[in-house]
Design a protein around this motif. Structure first.
Motif, short mmCIF file in Angstrom:
data_model
loop_
_atom_site.label_atom_id
_atom_site.label_comp_id
_atom_site.label_asym_id
_atom_site.label_seq_id
_atom_site.Cartn_x
_atom_site.Cartn_y
_atom_site.Cartn_z
N ILE A 27 0.85 -1.19 0.00
CA ILE A 27 0.00 0.00 0.00
C ILE A 27 0.89 1.24 0.00
N ALA A 28 0.51 2.24 -0.81
CA ALA A 28 1.19 3.53 -0.81
C ALA A 28 0.38 4.47 0.07
N VAL A 29 1.05 5.03 1.08
CA VAL A 29 0.40 5.96 2.00
C VAL A 29 0.93 7.36 1.68
N VAL A 30 0.00 8.32 1.53
CA VAL A 30 0.38 9.68 1.15
C VAL A 30 -0.28 10.68 2.08
N LEU A 31 0.53 11.62 2.57
CA LEU A 31 0.03 12.77 3.31
C LEU A 31 0.00 13.93 2.31
N ASP A 32 -1.20 14.35 1.91
CA ASP A 32 -1.27 15.39 0.88
C ASP A 32 -1.06 16.78 1.46
N ALA A 33 -1.04 17.78 0.61
CA ALA A 33 -0.76 19.16 1.00
C ALA A 33 -1.80 19.72 1.96
N GLU A 34 -3.00 19.13 1.98
CA GLU A 34 -4.07 19.59 2.87
C GLU A 34 -4.06 18.85 4.20
N GLY A 35 -3.10 17.94 4.39
CA GLY A 35 -2.99 17.19 5.63
C GLY A 35 -3.84 15.94 5.69
N VAL A 36 -4.40 15.53 4.55
CA VAL A 36 -5.22 14.32 4.48
C VAL A 36 -4.32 13.13 4.15
N VAL A 37 -4.54 12.02 4.86
CA VAL A 37 -3.77 10.80 4.60
C VAL A 37 -4.59 9.89 3.69
N HIS A 38 -3.95 9.43 2.62
CA HIS A 38 -4.58 8.53 1.65
C HIS A 38 -3.82 7.22 1.64
N ALA A 39 -4.51 6.13 1.31
CA ALA A 39 -3.88 4.82 1.16
C ALA A 39 -4.44 4.16 -0.09
N ILE A 40 -3.56 3.92 -1.06
CA ILE A 40 -3.97 3.26 -2.30
C ILE A 40 -3.05 2.08 -2.58
N GLY A 41 -3.53 1.17 -3.41
CA GLY A 41 -2.70 0.04 -3.81
C GLY A 41 -1.38 0.54 -4.36
N ASP A 42 -0.29 -0.10 -3.98
CA ASP A 42 1.04 0.39 -4.34
C ASP A 42 1.52 -0.12 -5.70
N THR A 43 0.75 -0.93 -6.38
CA THR A 43 1.22 -1.51 -7.63
C THR A 43 0.48 -0.91 -8.82
N CYS A 44 1.23 -0.28 -9.73
CA CYS A 44 0.65 0.30 -10.93
C CYS A 44 -0.03 -0.81 -11.73
#
Length: 108
Positions: A27-44
């Motif tokens: 899983i790819a975890v991202v903290l975006d510029a607005e402070g929201v944490v996202h989690a999406i599948g890590d494989t293209c």
């Protein structure tokens, strides 16, 4: 719902993806510029490439290998060559813990 600790919130850098494994799923975890944490599948879905090695811009994560960008909110590819979405996982924050349910995806 079965939430599992993925990482510490303090480990995340803004606009940068971090690869974690939760429930055996990359899983790819991202903290975006607005402070929201996202989690999406890590494989293209185009080339079996780790998305966490890619580039975060706004609400997208771009695959470094072929340039397909995926929505952090929906998992849908926004350009070719990818045409299949990646899963988007349920995320909760508890203190400094980022919790992800590897079996629950966000309906879009």
């Amino acid at each position: 719902m079965s939430l599992e600790r993925a990482c510490a919130l303090s480990e995340l850098e803004q606009d940068t993806a971090k690869r974690v494994e939760v429930g055996g799923k990359p899983i790819a975890v991202v903290l975006d510029a607005e402070g929201v944490v996202h989690a999406i599948g890590d494989t293209c879905t185009h080339g079996d490439i780790s998305l966490s090695d890619g580039f975060v811009e706004g609400e997208t994560l771009e695959c470094w290998a072929h340039g397909s960008a995926f929505s952090l909110r929906t998992g849908k590819p926004l350009n070719l060559p990818a045409y299949e979405p990646v899963p988007v996982y349920v995320v909760e924050i508890s203190g400094d813990d980022v919790l992800i349910d590897p079996d629950a995806t966000v309906a879009v």
